[in-house]
Scaffold this motif. Structure first.
Motif, PDB file in Angstrom:
ATOM      1  N   LYS A  23      -0.436  22.840 -26.910  1.00  0.00           N
ATOM      2  CA  LYS A  23      -0.423  23.100 -28.356  1.00  0.00           C
ATOM      3  C   LYS A  23      -0.006  24.528 -28.645  1.00  0.00           C
ATOM      4  CE  LYS A  23      -4.078  19.772 -29.086  1.00  0.00           C
ATOM      5  NZ  LYS A  23      -5.431  19.529 -29.551  1.00  0.00           N
ATOM      6  N   PHE A  24       0.770  24.680 -29.708  1.00  0.00           N
ATOM      7  CA  PHE A  24       1.195  25.984 -30.195  1.00  0.00           C
ATOM      8  C   PHE A  24       0.911  26.049 -31.687  1.00  0.00           C
ATOM      9  CE2 PHE A  24       3.751  25.410 -26.416  1.00  0.00           C
ATOM     10  CZ  PHE A  24       3.782  26.675 -25.851  1.00  0.00           C
ATOM     11  N   PRO A  25       0.416  27.176 -32.188  1.00  0.00           N
ATOM     12  CA  PRO A  25       0.131  27.282 -33.615  1.00  0.00           C
ATOM     13  C   PRO A  25       1.394  27.313 -34.480  1.00  0.00           C
ATOM     14  CG  PRO A  25      -0.542  29.289 -32.457  1.00  0.00           C
ATOM     15  CD  PRO A  25      -0.053  28.318 -31.431  1.00  0.00           C
ATOM     16  N   THR A  26       2.502  27.817 -33.934  1.00  0.00           N
ATOM     17  CA  THR A  26       3.759  27.865 -34.698  1.00  0.00           C
ATOM     18  C   THR A  26       4.917  27.472 -33.791  1.00  0.00           C
ATOM     19  OG1 THR A  26       4.253  30.170 -34.151  1.00  0.00           O
ATOM     20  CG2 THR A  26       2.895  29.790 -36.123  1.00  0.00           C
ATOM     21  N   ILE A  52      -2.454  27.233 -22.307  1.00  0.00           N
ATOM     22  CA  ILE A  52      -3.403  26.180 -22.649  1.00  0.00           C
ATOM     23  C   ILE A  52      -4.307  26.703 -23.751  1.00  0.00           C
ATOM     24  CG2 ILE A  52      -5.343  24.767 -21.854  1.00  0.00           C
ATOM     25  CD1 ILE A  52      -4.154  24.788 -19.102  1.00  0.00           C
ATOM     26  N   LYS A  53      -4.415  25.938 -24.814  1.00  0.00           N
ATOM     27  CA  LYS A  53      -5.303  26.315 -25.912  1.00  0.00           C
ATOM     28  C   LYS A  53      -6.737  25.996 -25.499  1.00  0.00           C
ATOM     29  CE  LYS A  53      -6.022  25.444 -30.813  1.00  0.00           C
ATOM     30  NZ  LYS A  53      -5.559  24.670 -31.971  1.00  0.00           N
ATOM     31  N   GLN A  54      -7.576  27.015 -25.430  1.00  0.00           N
ATOM     32  CA  GLN A  54      -8.964  26.839 -25.018  1.00  0.00           C
ATOM     33  C   GLN A  54      -9.803  26.349 -26.202  1.00  0.00           C
ATOM     34  OE1 GLN A  54     -10.151  27.239 -21.922  1.00  0.00           O
ATOM     35  NE2 GLN A  54      -8.170  27.856 -21.148  1.00  0.00           N
ATOM     36  N   SER A  59     -14.966  28.738 -24.044  1.00  0.00           N
ATOM     37  CA  SER A  59     -14.411  30.093 -24.110  1.00  0.00           C
ATOM     38  C   SER A  59     -14.605  30.871 -22.812  1.00  0.00           C
ATOM     39  CB  SER A  59     -15.027  30.863 -25.268  1.00  0.00           C
ATOM     40  OG  SER A  59     -16.418  30.983 -25.088  1.00  0.00           O
ATOM     41  N   ASN A  60     -15.576  30.493 -21.989  1.00  0.00           N
ATOM     42  CA  ASN A  60     -15.782  31.226 -20.737  1.00  0.00           C
ATOM     43  C   ASN A  60     -15.112  30.543 -19.544  1.00  0.00           C
ATOM     44  OD1 ASN A  60     -17.445  29.060 -20.583  1.00  0.00           O
ATOM     45  ND2 ASN A  60     -19.269  30.172 -19.942  1.00  0.00           N
ATOM     46  N   TYR A  64      -6.262  27.243 -16.308  1.00  0.00           N
ATOM     47  CA  TYR A  64      -4.864  27.550 -16.550  1.00  0.00           C
ATOM     48  C   TYR A  64      -4.016  26.436 -15.951  1.00  0.00           C
ATOM     49  CZ  TYR A  64      -4.791  29.151 -11.711  1.00  0.00           C
ATOM     50  OH  TYR A  64      -4.896  29.216 -10.351  1.00  0.00           O
ATOM     51  N   MET A  65      -2.741  26.414 -16.313  1.00  0.00           N
ATOM     52  CA  MET A  65      -1.848  25.391 -15.795  1.00  0.00           C
ATOM     53  C   MET A  65      -0.529  26.044 -15.409  1.00  0.00           C
ATOM     54  SD  MET A  65      -0.716  21.794 -17.498  1.00  0.00           S
ATOM     55  CE  MET A  65       0.782  22.179 -18.349  1.00  0.00           C
TER      56      MET A  65
END
Length: 95
Positions: A23-26, A52-54, A59-60, A64-65
């Motif tokens: 996912k990307f915000p923009t 990768i959107k956490q 959050s801790n 990663y990919m």
């Protein structure tokens, strides 16, 4: 005035039938990643980082990919309008 997507979901079709969703915000953030990270190494067998959107509750976590650019066989970019679908039901079903 046209609606603006709330986020973009990028579907990577990977060799061997694997699929990943990022996912990307923009669209601009996707294009920066695509043009600076993926495109210069499109035929490389070296790993590149995939953002990768956490989730807030993770959050801790240190997840990663990575992917080999030459293993990506297709990319689909899907604009998501939160007003048209409740993505929480798709992403996080109540079980």
């Amino acid at each position: 005035m046209p609606r603006m997507p709330d986020e973009y979901v990028v579907h990577l079709m990977i060799e061997g039938g694997h699929r990943e969703e990022i996912k990307f915000p923009t669209i601009q953030e996707f294009l920066v990643w695509y043009n600076k990270v993926l495109l210069p190494k499109f035929d490389s067998n070296e790993f590149v980082n995939v953002p990768i959107k956490q989730r807030a509750e993770d959050s801790n976590s240190k997840e990663y990919m990575v992917v080999r650019p030459n293993a990506i066989k297709g990319i689909r970019v899907e604009p998501i309008f939160k007003s048209s679908i409740d993505r929480r039901m798709v992403d996080e079903p109540d079980i």
